[in-house]
Design an enzyme around this catalytic site. Structure first.
Site, mmCIF file in Angstrom:
data_model
loop_
_atom_site.group_PDB
_atom_site.id
_atom_site.type_symbol
_atom_site.label_atom_id
_atom_site.label_comp_id
_atom_site.label_asym_id
_atom_site.label_seq_id
_atom_site.Cartn_x
_atom_site.Cartn_y
_atom_site.Cartn_z
ATOM 1 C CB ILE A 6 8.537 -12.322 -2.187
ATOM 2 C CG1 ILE A 6 8.222 -11.196 -1.192
ATOM 3 C CG2 ILE A 6 9.492 -11.828 -3.274
ATOM 4 C CD1 ILE A 6 9.399 -10.746 -0.339
ATOM 5 N N GLY A 8 11.565 0.042 18.039
ATOM 6 C CA GLY A 8 12.387 -0.450 16.939
ATOM 7 C C GLY A 8 12.163 0.280 15.623
ATOM 8 C CB SER A 59 15.418 -8.215 5.332
ATOM 9 O OG SER A 59 14.659 -7.171 5.892
ATOM 10 C CE1 TYR A 117 13.244 -12.193 8.490
ATOM 11 C CE2 TYR A 117 13.167 -9.811 8.752
ATOM 12 C CZ TYR A 117 13.112 -10.931 7.943
ATOM 13 O OH TYR A 117 12.918 -10.789 6.584
ATOM 14 C CG ASP A 136 6.301 -22.870 0.782
ATOM 15 O OD1 ASP A 136 5.919 -23.063 1.948
ATOM 16 O OD2 ASP A 136 6.501 -21.745 0.309
ATOM 17 C CE LYS A 145 15.598 -13.003 5.881
ATOM 18 N NZ LYS A 145 15.323 -14.053 4.911
ATOM 19 N NE ARG A 178 6.455 -0.907 14.098
ATOM 20 C CZ ARG A 178 6.198 -1.369 12.883
ATOM 21 N NH1 ARG A 178 5.205 -2.218 12.687
ATOM 22 N NH2 ARG A 178 6.909 -0.976 11.840
ATOM 23 C CG ASN A 203 3.526 -17.202 6.863
ATOM 24 O OD1 ASN A 203 2.477 -17.149 7.520
ATOM 25 N ND2 ASN A 203 4.161 -16.107 6.460
ATOM 26 C CG PHE A 220 11.551 -16.569 -2.391
ATOM 27 C CD1 PHE A 220 11.669 -15.205 -2.545
ATOM 28 C CD2 PHE A 220 11.457 -17.368 -3.538
ATOM 29 C CE1 PHE A 220 11.699 -14.629 -3.805
ATOM 30 C CE2 PHE A 220 11.480 -16.794 -4.793
ATOM 31 C CZ PHE A 220 11.604 -15.433 -4.932
ATOM 32 N N GLY A 227 5.059 -18.556 -0.943
ATOM 33 C CA GLY A 227 4.839 -17.371 -0.105
ATOM 34 C C GLY A 227 4.539 -16.135 -0.940
ATOM 35 C CG PHE A 261 14.578 -0.911 1.170
ATOM 36 C CD1 PHE A 261 15.686 -1.566 0.629
ATOM 37 C CD2 PHE A 261 14.813 0.091 2.093
ATOM 38 C CE1 PHE A 261 16.989 -1.226 0.996
ATOM 39 C CE2 PHE A 261 16.111 0.447 2.463
ATOM 40 C CZ PHE A 261 17.186 -0.204 1.913
HETATM 41 P P1 NAD Z 1 6.265 -15.617 3.236
HETATM 42 O O1 NAD Z 1 6.155 -16.065 4.632
HETATM 43 O O2 NAD Z 1 5.031 -15.238 2.524
HETATM 44 O O3 NAD Z 1 7.036 -16.715 2.366
HETATM 45 C C1 NAD Z 1 8.002 -17.568 2.917
HETATM 46 C C2 NAD Z 1 7.625 -18.983 2.510
HETATM 47 O O4 NAD Z 1 8.592 -19.867 3.104
HETATM 48 C C3 NAD Z 1 6.248 -19.399 3.012
HETATM 49 O O5 NAD Z 1 5.487 -19.926 1.936
HETATM 50 C C4 NAD Z 1 6.538 -20.464 4.050
HETATM 51 O O6 NAD Z 1 5.534 -21.453 4.084
HETATM 52 C C5 NAD Z 1 7.875 -20.993 3.585
HETATM 53 N N1 NAD Z 1 8.677 -21.589 4.653
HETATM 54 C C6 NAD Z 1 8.866 -21.119 5.906
HETATM 55 N N2 NAD Z 1 9.654 -21.961 6.586
HETATM 56 C C7 NAD Z 1 9.971 -22.973 5.742
HETATM 57 C C8 NAD Z 1 10.763 -24.139 5.867
HETATM 58 N N3 NAD Z 1 11.360 -24.459 7.024
HETATM 59 N N4 NAD Z 1 10.897 -24.952 4.789
HETATM 60 C C9 NAD Z 1 10.280 -24.654 3.623
HETATM 61 N N5 NAD Z 1 9.500 -23.573 3.459
HETATM 62 C C10 NAD Z 1 9.360 -22.744 4.502
HETATM 63 O O7 NAD Z 1 7.307 -14.406 3.201
HETATM 64 P P2 NAD Z 1 7.679 -13.426 2.013
HETATM 65 O O8 NAD Z 1 7.189 -12.085 2.379
HETATM 66 O O9 NAD Z 1 7.326 -14.023 0.720
HETATM 67 O O10 NAD Z 1 9.258 -13.417 2.193
HETATM 68 C C11 NAD Z 1 10.104 -14.257 1.449
HETATM 69 C C12 NAD Z 1 11.530 -14.042 1.937
HETATM 70 O O11 NAD Z 1 11.845 -12.654 1.831
HETATM 71 C C13 NAD Z 1 11.730 -14.413 3.416
HETATM 72 O O12 NAD Z 1 12.991 -15.017 3.545
HETATM 73 C C14 NAD Z 1 11.710 -13.061 4.120
HETATM 74 O O13 NAD Z 1 12.466 -13.078 5.286
HETATM 75 C C15 NAD Z 1 12.312 -12.151 3.065
HETATM 76 N N6 NAD Z 1 11.905 -10.750 3.200
HETATM 77 C C16 NAD Z 1 10.571 -10.424 3.193
HETATM 78 C C17 NAD Z 1 10.194 -9.089 3.333
HETATM 79 C C18 NAD Z 1 8.748 -8.689 3.354
HETATM 80 O O14 NAD Z 1 8.436 -7.570 3.786
HETATM 81 N N7 NAD Z 1 7.810 -9.497 2.874
HETATM 82 C C19 NAD Z 1 11.172 -8.089 3.479
HETATM 83 C C20 NAD Z 1 12.506 -8.471 3.466
HETATM 84 C C21 NAD Z 1 12.874 -9.798 3.313
HETATM 85 C C1 UD1 Z 2 8.921 -3.646 9.540
HETATM 86 C C2 UD1 Z 2 9.923 -4.275 10.491
HETATM 87 C C3 UD1 Z 2 11.189 -4.626 9.680
HETATM 88 C C4 UD1 Z 2 10.821 -5.578 8.518
HETATM 89 C C5 UD1 Z 2 9.745 -4.889 7.646
HETATM 90 C C6 UD1 Z 2 9.260 -5.774 6.507
HETATM 91 C C7 UD1 Z 2 9.572 -3.380 12.738
HETATM 92 C C8 UD1 Z 2 10.057 -2.405 13.771
HETATM 93 N N1 UD1 Z 2 10.234 -3.340 11.567
HETATM 94 O O1 UD1 Z 2 9.536 -2.540 8.971
HETATM 95 O O2 UD1 Z 2 12.137 -5.242 10.512
HETATM 96 O O3 UD1 Z 2 11.948 -5.828 7.727
HETATM 97 O O4 UD1 Z 2 8.619 -4.556 8.481
HETATM 98 O O5 UD1 Z 2 8.586 -6.891 6.993
HETATM 99 O O6 UD1 Z 2 8.678 -4.178 12.964
HETATM 100 N N2 UD1 Z 2 2.965 1.766 10.746
HETATM 101 C C9 UD1 Z 2 1.876 2.355 11.339
HETATM 102 N N3 UD1 Z 2 0.831 1.572 11.699
HETATM 103 C C10 UD1 Z 2 0.818 0.213 11.494
HETATM 104 C C11 UD1 Z 2 1.942 -0.384 10.878
HETATM 105 C C12 UD1 Z 2 2.994 0.423 10.538
HETATM 106 O O7 UD1 Z 2 1.850 3.568 11.541
HETATM 107 O O8 UD1 Z 2 -0.162 -0.451 11.861
HETATM 108 C C13 UD1 Z 2 4.091 2.611 10.317
HETATM 109 C C14 UD1 Z 2 5.425 2.253 10.922
HETATM 110 O O9 UD1 Z 2 5.634 2.935 12.131
HETATM 111 C C15 UD1 Z 2 6.382 2.690 9.807
HETATM 112 C C16 UD1 Z 2 5.590 2.461 8.526
HETATM 113 O O10 UD1 Z 2 4.222 2.433 8.921
HETATM 114 O O11 UD1 Z 2 6.669 4.058 9.915
HETATM 115 C C17 UD1 Z 2 5.912 1.137 7.841
HETATM 116 O O12 UD1 Z 2 5.819 0.087 8.780
HETATM 117 P P1 UD1 Z 2 5.982 -1.465 8.338
HETATM 118 O O13 UD1 Z 2 5.118 -1.719 7.179
HETATM 119 O O14 UD1 Z 2 5.805 -2.296 9.562
HETATM 120 O O15 UD1 Z 2 7.481 -1.560 7.803
HETATM 121 P P2 UD1 Z 2 8.883 -1.221 8.493
HETATM 122 O O16 UD1 Z 2 8.688 -0.337 9.667
HETATM 123 O O17 UD1 Z 2 9.786 -0.725 7.432
#
Ligand code: NAD
Ligand code: UD1
Length: 348
Positions: free
Chosen positions: A12, A305, A134, A158, A31, A162, A303, A35, A90, A10, A188
């Site tokens: 990260i 939430g 998260s 979601y 994996d 967590k 939006r 996704n 992850f 994925g 973040f």
């Molecule tokens: P991502 O979707 O790109 O990566 C997650 C990976 O997990 C994917 O490659 C997917 O194929 C794999 N996966 C999903 N379900 C699975 C399963 N049942 N078995 C095995 N593999 C599976 O997401 P990411 O952005 O890389 O996030 C990684 C982790 O960090 C996740 O747990 C996510 O919740 C957490 N996280 C992400 C963010 C963000 O903004 N990207 C923020 C906070 C926390």
């Molecule tokens: C969102 C999720 C949060 C999740 C995080 C990382 C919601 C309400 N929150 O957070 O739970 O952990 O993503 O995946 O969905 N924005 C715009 N236009 C857009 C998209 C976003 O104006 O098309 C604004 C948002 O209102 C916000 C900022 O950009 O103020 C960042 O948004 P986003 O990237 O979605 O992150 P979070 O809101 O932090």
């Protein structure tokens, strides 16, 4: 040292895998590719090959809910005389809106999947885990900067999964405080891409997060950005968030592994962010300045939430892990745009 990266293909996971391999760790990516694309594995390999790096990477397709498949990985490693030292977990589902529609799927994959993994780790005497938590778990009511001891109050399924996982990890640690070494990293807003432009974020469908939305407007896959509210209680009225460069975040995982390995046993929750807040308008301006791309936008309603202002107190990460973010918002924009420009359709 051998590490298992669940969800390592994925966004990260792939950046962290590349960094770990560059630093000589032995990596297994596990994996389901639900996704992610196998192309990310080829991209990692081609980067390392071009750099002349000798690396040990194994990729296994499988689901964290499949215990026998997980068990085989641990047992095979033990048989080879090179047991898995630690897991960076992850794997999981991460869309807030999807979690509202399909809560059972989120509880099944995220919570039941993690429980399976922990059971198999215990059976195979692997007691170290870094978990992807998260900042979404802090919910709506906190004051900034957000430190780890602030109230946990997730507002979507979601986030609730967590919190459940963090609680499960804490209970497990308490059940045998001599063995488990666990660190939950509360991310973040991870953004940007590897500076090579070979790997980056590739959301399926229309992105729901700001940064990939901006890069897709820049490449003209999307016409214009909708800014969700310009009447928030912030300096310029748009929402403020803590954007952290994906490479800084990935380095945080390596420091977390080093931290765990230096302890007899431990359980910690640690924020990973930049420690700074930037508004939507600041992000648009910085992206335009750094890349020369125009980002047309219009103001929309807020939006559901969303919060006005959200950024991390990162002093715990700095003190415990010796980690600090190094890359600027400008670097985030340059690297994110480089990835999008080189891969207009992502991995497809
Ligand atoms: P991502 O979707 O790109 O990566 C997650 C990976 O997990 C994917 O490659 C997917 O194929 C794999 N996966 C999903 N379900 C699975 C399963 N049942 N078995 C095995 N593999 C599976 O997401 P990411 O952005 O890389 O996030 C990684 C982790 O960090 C996740 O747990 C996510 O919740 C957490 N996280 C992400 C963010 C963000 O903004 N990207 C923020 C906070 C926390
Ligand atoms: C969102 C999720 C949060 C999740 C995080 C990382 C919601 C309400 N929150 O957070 O739970 O952990 O993503 O995946 O969905 N924005 C715009 N236009 C857009 C998209 C976003 O104006 O098309 C604004 C948002 O209102 C916000 C900022 O950009 O103020 C960042 O948004 P986003 O990237 O979605 O992150 P979070 O809101 O932090």
């Amino acid at each position: 040292m051998k590490l298992l990266l669940t969800g390592g293909a994925g966004y990260i996971g792939s950046h962290t895998a590349l960094l770990l391999l560059q630093r000589g760790y032995d990596v297994i990516i596990y994996d389901s590719f639900v996704n992610s694309s196998y192309k990310v594995i080829n991209a990692i390999k081609s980067y390392l090959d071009a750099d002349g790096i000798d690396y040990k990477l194994k990729t296994i397709k499988g689901d964290i809910r499949d215990k026998s498949s997980l068990d085989k990985i641990f047992k095979d490693s033990i048989k080879e005389g090179n047991a898995i030292h630690a897991v960076i977990h992850f794997a999981g589902l991460k869309s807030v809106s999807e979690s509202v529609k399909y809560p059972l799927n989120y509880w099944d994959v995220n919570v039941c999947g993690t429980k399976n993994l922990l059971e198999i780790m215990k059976e195979n005497e692997c007691y170290s885990m870094v978990f992807s938590s998260s900042a979404t778990i802090y919910g709506l009511t906190n004051s900034v900067p957000i430190s780890e001891d602030q109230k946990i109050s997730p507002i979507n399924p979601y986030g609730k999964t967590k919190v459940a996982i963090e609680n499960m990890l804490c209970d497990l640690f308490k059940s045998n405080m001599n063995k488990w070494k666990i660190c939950s990293l509360r991310y973040f807003n991870p953004v940007g891409a590897h500076p090579s432009g070979l790997i980056g974020e590739d959301p399926i469908g229309i992105p729901s997060n700001l940064f990939p939305y901006i890069t897709q407007v820049a490449i003209r896959r999307i016409n214009l950005l909708k800014v969700f509210g310009d009447n928030w209680d912030t300096e310029d009225g748009s929402g403020v968030r803590d954007y952290i460069h994906i490479m800084d975040l990935s380095e945080g995982h390596i420091d977390a592994i080093g931290f765990l390995m230096s302890k007899e046993s431990i359980y910690e929750v640690i924020n990973l962010g930049s420690g700074k807040g930037y508004s939507v308008f600041q992000m648009i301006r910085e992206f335009e300045l750094s890349t020369g791309c125009e980002i047309p936008f219009l103001i929309e309603a807020r939006r559901d939430g969303d919060v006005a202002n959200n950024f991390a107190d990162i002093s715990k990460a700095e003190n415990l892990l010796g980690w600090s973010p190094k890359r600027s918002l400008k670097q985030i924009c340059i690297d994110g745009w480089n990835w999008q420009r080189n891969n207009p359709q992502g991995y497809t």
